[in-house]
Design a protein around this motif. Structure first.
Motif, PDB file in Angstrom:
ATOM      1  N   LEU A  23       0.753  -1.455   0.249  1.00  0.00           N
ATOM      2  CA  LEU A  23       0.346   0.463   0.373  1.00  0.00           C
ATOM      3  C   LEU A  23       1.066   1.047   0.242  1.00  0.00           C
ATOM      4  O   LEU A  23       0.531   2.267  -0.562  1.00  0.00           O
ATOM      5  N   GLY A  24       2.383   1.302   0.966  1.00  0.00           N
ATOM      6  CA  GLY A  24       2.993   2.066   0.752  1.00  0.00           C
ATOM      7  C   GLY A  24       2.669   3.343   1.896  1.00  0.00           C
ATOM      8  O   GLY A  24       3.068   4.137   2.306  1.00  0.00           O
ATOM      9  N   SER A  25       1.535   3.231   2.796  1.00  0.00           N
ATOM     10  CA  SER A  25       1.246   3.108   4.581  1.00  0.00           C
ATOM     11  C   SER A  25       0.593   2.811   5.488  1.00  0.00           C
ATOM     12  O   SER A  25       0.129   2.172   4.752  1.00  0.00           O
ATOM     13  N   LEU A  26       0.346   3.495   6.059  1.00  0.00           N
ATOM     14  CA  LEU A  26      -0.503   2.556   6.860  1.00  0.00           C
ATOM     15  C   LEU A  26      -1.770   3.165   6.586  1.00  0.00           C
ATOM     16  O   LEU A  26      -2.275   3.663   6.332  1.00  0.00           O
ATOM     17  N   PRO A  27      -3.143   1.629   6.600  1.00  0.00           N
ATOM     18  CA  PRO A  27      -3.573   1.834   6.243  1.00  0.00           C
ATOM     19  C   PRO A  27      -5.424   3.055   7.422  1.00  0.00           C
ATOM     20  O   PRO A  27      -4.801   3.051   8.274  1.00  0.00           O
ATOM     21  N   THR A  28      -6.134   2.896   6.685  1.00  0.00           N
ATOM     22  CA  THR A  28      -7.282   4.353   7.382  1.00  0.00           C
ATOM     23  C   THR A  28      -8.929   2.703   7.468  1.00  0.00           C
ATOM     24  O   THR A  28      -9.305   3.421   8.486  1.00  0.00           O
ATOM     25  N   HIS A  29      -8.322   2.411   6.398  1.00  0.00           N
ATOM     26  CA  HIS A  29      -9.945   1.930   6.644  1.00  0.00           C
ATOM     27  C   HIS A  29      -9.292   0.110   5.881  1.00  0.00           C
ATOM     28  O   HIS A  29      -7.970  -0.087   4.994  1.00  0.00           O
ATOM     29  N   ALA A  30     -10.036  -0.604   6.547  1.00  0.00           N
ATOM     30  CA  ALA A  30      -9.205  -2.419   6.842  1.00  0.00           C
ATOM     31  C   ALA A  30     -10.404  -3.025   6.253  1.00  0.00           C
ATOM     32  O   ALA A  30     -11.282  -2.811   7.386  1.00  0.00           O
ATOM     33  N   TYR A  71      -4.568   0.444  20.418  1.00  0.00           N
ATOM     34  CA  TYR A  71      -3.773   1.240  19.580  1.00  0.00           C
ATOM     35  C   TYR A  71      -4.556   1.447  18.334  1.00  0.00           C
ATOM     36  O   TYR A  71      -4.454   2.862  18.135  1.00  0.00           O
ATOM     37  N   ALA A  72      -5.206   0.671  17.155  1.00  0.00           N
ATOM     38  CA  ALA A  72      -6.317   0.830  16.544  1.00  0.00           C
ATOM     39  C   ALA A  72      -7.016   2.312  16.948  1.00  0.00           C
ATOM     40  O   ALA A  72      -7.212   3.266  15.649  1.00  0.00           O
ATOM     41  N   LYS A  73      -7.449   1.993  17.465  1.00  0.00           N
ATOM     42  CA  LYS A  73      -8.533   3.078  18.143  1.00  0.00           C
ATOM     43  C   LYS A  73      -7.523   4.867  17.860  1.00  0.00           C
ATOM     44  O   LYS A  73      -8.012   5.676  17.741  1.00  0.00           O
ATOM     45  N   GLU A  74      -6.307   4.335  19.126  1.00  0.00           N
ATOM     46  CA  GLU A  74      -5.975   5.696  19.027  1.00  0.00           C
ATOM     47  C   GLU A  74      -5.446   6.191  17.464  1.00  0.00           C
ATOM     48  O   GLU A  74      -5.272   7.230  17.385  1.00  0.00           O
ATOM     49  N   ALA A  75      -5.137   5.275  16.838  1.00  0.00           N
ATOM     50  CA  ALA A  75      -4.540   5.237  15.399  1.00  0.00           C
ATOM     51  C   ALA A  75      -5.663   5.975  14.229  1.00  0.00           C
ATOM     52  O   ALA A  75      -4.832   5.821  13.092  1.00  0.00           O
ATOM     53  N   GLY A  76      -6.928   6.056  14.632  1.00  0.00           N
ATOM     54  CA  GLY A  76      -7.961   6.172  14.088  1.00  0.00           C
ATOM     55  C   GLY A  76      -8.086   4.945  12.662  1.00  0.00           C
ATOM     56  O   GLY A  76      -8.681   5.245  11.731  1.00  0.00           O
ATOM     57  N   ARG A 100      -7.359   0.328   2.401  1.00  0.00           N
ATOM     58  CA  ARG A 100      -7.782   2.510   1.900  1.00  0.00           C
ATOM     59  C   ARG A 100      -6.881   2.979   3.076  1.00  0.00           C
ATOM     60  O   ARG A 100      -6.848   3.633   3.986  1.00  0.00           O
ATOM     61  N   ASP A 101      -6.131   4.210   1.867  1.00  0.00           N
ATOM     62  CA  ASP A 101      -5.915   5.044   3.578  1.00  0.00           C
ATOM     63  C   ASP A 101      -6.168   6.596   2.620  1.00  0.00           C
ATOM     64  O   ASP A 101      -6.368   6.713   1.375  1.00  0.00           O
ATOM     65  N   GLU A 102      -6.945   7.119   2.897  1.00  0.00           N
ATOM     66  CA  GLU A 102      -8.050   7.649   2.693  1.00  0.00           C
ATOM     67  C   GLU A 102      -7.328   9.419   2.607  1.00  0.00           C
ATOM     68  O   GLU A 102      -7.880  10.396   2.042  1.00  0.00           O
ATOM     69  N   ARG A 103      -5.941   9.570   3.143  1.00  0.00           N
ATOM     70  CA  ARG A 103      -5.452  10.028   3.218  1.00  0.00           C
ATOM     71  C   ARG A 103      -4.810  10.349   1.741  1.00  0.00           C
ATOM     72  O   ARG A 103      -4.349  12.104   1.163  1.00  0.00           O
TER      73      ARG A 103
END
Length: 212
Positions: A23-30, A71-76, A100-103
């Motif tokens: 993906l190239g980043s941490l996801p916001t949705h999985a 930790y997932a909750k903290e990270a969004g 998905r990374d919405e950013r």
């Protein structure tokens, strides 16, 4: 290693680690789908925490795995679990990750298998069949299906004094989109990756150093 077994914890974390690098980043949705034996045991064996921990970038020996949901909750990170208990064509310990990374608008779908002892195989990426372990340096190249492209890429890698361990090539059709999955014994220099990216017939280059 944290958790009751290498298949249900270490392998699961490593599948997620490979996926976030693709993906190239941490996801916001999985959306996380467990198949077969994983579908029946993922909660009791902690595979649900392990996959979320991997998506947050944690390693297999990270003591925070047990509190991964917090930790997932903290990270969004928003995630959904699904299970399919009888997928006869799939390995017993299979996971599908739709990330998905919405950013930045990036998304990826990865199917991985946990083979035991922490060993994994990534068998599909965005609908392209693949076969790599992420335990070696891995190069993923999206390119036009054109004559000589595989030999050319291999030549570029060889000039960087890098030995190819495995290569798996998928394409949607003749002269259509193709994807090369190349495992190498050593890493590539940044200048070599930049050169590959500027080729007119190459759409994307993803480089994954050894995830361990």
């Amino acid at each position: 290693m944290i958790g009751p077994s290498s298949s249900h914890t270490a392998g699961v974390v490593r599948i997620a680690s490979a996926a976030i690098r693709i993906l190239g980043s941490l996801p916001t949705h999985a959306t996380i789908t467990f198949y077969n034996s994983f579908a029946r045991t993922y909660e009791g064996h902690g595979s649900d925490r392990a996959i979320v921990a991997g998506l947050l970038g944690m390693a297999t020996d990270d003591k925070r795995i047990r509190e991964a949901f917090d930790y997932a909750k903290e990270a969004g990170l928003q995630y959904v679990f699904q299970s399919v208990g009888n997928a006869s064509t799939m390995h017993p310990n299979t996971i599908r990750l739709q990330l998905r990374d919405e950013r930045n608008g990036h998304s990826v779908e990865v199917i991985g298998q946990s083979r035991g002892g922490g060993v994994i195989r990534i068998v599909e990426v965005d609908g392209f069949p693949s076969d790599f372990s992420a335990s070696l340096h891995t190069l993923i190249i999206d390119a036009d299906d054109r004559t000589g492209s595989i030999a050319f890429i291999a030549s570029v890698i060889a000039h960087d004094d890098c030995n190819i361990a495995t290569m798996f090539v998928s394409r949607k059709g003749k002269n259509d989109a193709a994807r090369q999955f190349i495992e190498m014994d050593s890493g590539l220099r940044a200048i070599t990756l930049d050169y590959l990216r500027q080729l007119s017939w190459v759409q994307r280059v993803t480089y994954i150093p050894n995830i361990d």
